[in-house]
Design a protein around this motif. Structure first.
Motif, PDB file in Angstrom:
ATOM      1  N   VAL A  44      41.065  44.920  30.884  1.00 16.08           N
ATOM      2  CA  VAL A  44      40.657  43.516  30.882  1.00 16.08           C
ATOM      3  C   VAL A  44      39.403  43.338  30.036  1.00 16.08           C
ATOM      4  N   ASN A  45      38.441  44.250  30.180  1.00 19.60           N
ATOM      5  CA  ASN A  45      37.204  44.169  29.397  1.00 19.60           C
ATOM      6  C   ASN A  45      37.463  44.327  27.905  1.00 19.60           C
ATOM      7  N   GLN A  46      38.460  45.142  27.549  1.00 18.62           N
ATOM      8  CA  GLN A  46      38.812  45.335  26.140  1.00 18.62           C
ATOM      9  C   GLN A  46      39.722  44.219  25.619  1.00 18.62           C
ATOM     10  N   ARG A  47      40.049  43.272  26.481  1.00 18.08           N
ATOM     11  CA  ARG A  47      40.911  42.127  26.172  1.00 18.08           C
ATOM     12  C   ARG A  47      42.298  42.547  25.701  1.00 18.08           C
ATOM     13  N   LYS A  48      42.817  43.620  26.297  1.00 15.65           N
ATOM     14  CA  LYS A  48      44.174  44.060  26.002  1.00 15.65           C
ATOM     15  C   LYS A  48      45.169  43.497  26.995  1.00 15.65           C
ATOM     16  N   VAL A  49      44.707  43.188  28.205  1.00 18.13           N
ATOM     17  CA  VAL A  49      45.555  42.585  29.227  1.00 18.13           C
ATOM     18  C   VAL A  49      44.816  41.416  29.860  1.00 18.13           C
ATOM     19  N   LYS A  50      45.581  40.590  30.561  1.00 13.35           N
ATOM     20  CA  LYS A  50      44.977  39.511  31.339  1.00 13.35           C
ATOM     21  C   LYS A  50      45.669  39.470  32.693  1.00 13.35           C
ATOM     22  N   ILE A  51      44.977  38.935  33.672  1.00 12.48           N
ATOM     23  CA  ILE A  51      45.494  38.802  35.018  1.00 12.48           C
ATOM     24  C   ILE A  51      45.814  37.325  35.243  1.00 12.48           C
ATOM     25  N   LYS A  52      47.007  37.047  35.728  1.00 13.62           N
ATOM     26  CA  LYS A  52      47.442  35.674  35.956  1.00 13.62           C
ATOM     27  C   LYS A  52      47.798  35.490  37.419  1.00 13.62           C
ATOM     28  N   ASN A  53      47.360  34.382  38.008  1.00 15.59           N
ATOM     29  CA  ASN A  53      47.750  34.011  39.352  1.00 15.59           C
ATOM     30  C   ASN A  53      48.826  32.949  39.239  1.00 15.59           C
ATOM     31  N   THR A  54      50.050  33.279  39.629  1.00 12.67           N
ATOM     32  CA  THR A  54      51.167  32.353  39.486  1.00 12.67           C
ATOM     33  C   THR A  54      51.399  31.527  40.738  1.00 12.67           C
ATOM     34  N   GLY A  55      50.643  31.750  41.768  1.00 12.22           N
ATOM     35  CA  GLY A  55      50.869  31.082  43.037  1.00 12.22           C
ATOM     36  C   GLY A  55      51.760  31.907  43.942  1.00 12.22           C
ATOM     37  N   ALA A  56      52.575  32.760  43.337  1.00 10.93           N
ATOM     38  CA  ALA A  56      53.445  33.652  44.093  1.00 10.93           C
ATOM     39  C   ALA A  56      52.919  35.086  44.049  1.00 10.93           C
ATOM     40  N   GLY A  57      51.779  35.287  43.427  1.00  9.12           N
ATOM     41  CA  GLY A  57      51.202  36.621  43.316  1.00  9.12           C
ATOM     42  C   GLY A  57      50.455  36.774  42.009  1.00  9.12           C
ATOM     43  N   PHE A  58      49.788  37.889  41.893  1.00  9.63           N
ATOM     44  CA  PHE A  58      49.032  38.186  40.678  1.00  9.63           C
ATOM     45  C   PHE A  58      49.875  39.056  39.757  1.00  9.63           C
ATOM     46  N   PHE A  59      49.846  38.726  38.480  1.00 18.85           N
ATOM     47  CA  PHE A  59      50.563  39.487  37.466  1.00 18.85           C
ATOM     48  C   PHE A  59      49.578  39.992  36.423  1.00 18.85           C
ATOM     49  N   ILE A  60      49.859  41.169  35.892  1.00 15.66           N
ATOM     50  CA  ILE A  60      49.085  41.703  34.775  1.00 15.66           C
ATOM     51  C   ILE A  60      49.983  41.571  33.545  1.00 15.66           C
ATOM     52  N   GLU A  61      49.436  41.020  32.469  1.00 16.40           N
ATOM     53  CA  GLU A  61      50.199  40.771  31.250  1.00 16.40           C
ATOM     54  C   GLU A  61      49.473  41.335  30.047  1.00 16.40           C
ATOM     55  N   LEU A  62      50.242  41.772  29.084  1.00 14.78           N
ATOM     56  CA  LEU A  62      49.660  42.164  27.810  1.00 14.78           C
ATOM     57  C   LEU A  62      49.170  40.914  27.103  1.00 14.78           C
ATOM     58  N   GLU A  63      48.062  41.005  26.415  1.00 16.99           N
ATOM     59  CA  GLU A  63      47.507  39.846  25.701  1.00 16.99           C
ATOM     60  C   GLU A  63      48.423  39.377  24.592  1.00 16.99           C
TER      61      GLU A  63
END
Length: 66
Positions: A44-63
């Protein structure tokens, strides 16, 4: 005397996490992955992934995945 390992183990598993996300289509549920919080925070600090809250859970996504 301990034996030396012939296999090189990476100290940082961030590249394995990136590989896992690429194989799973660019995103995965945060609770289903088995990487440590420090690896995720590094990405996350290197801005390679982001964390998303979809309301149904947290997802980790590639940038770069859209």
């Amino acid at each position: 005397m301990p034996r030396k390992s012939t296999h090189s183990a990476p100290a940082d598993h961030s590249s394995l996490c990136i590989q896992y996300l690429r194989r799973s289509g660019g995103s995965a549920r945060l609770c289903h992955i088995n990487f440590s919080l420090s690896v995720i925070q590094t990405l996350v600090n290197q801005r390679k992934v982001k964390i998303k809250n979809t309301g149904a859970g947290f997802f980790i996504e590639l940038e770069d995945a859209k």
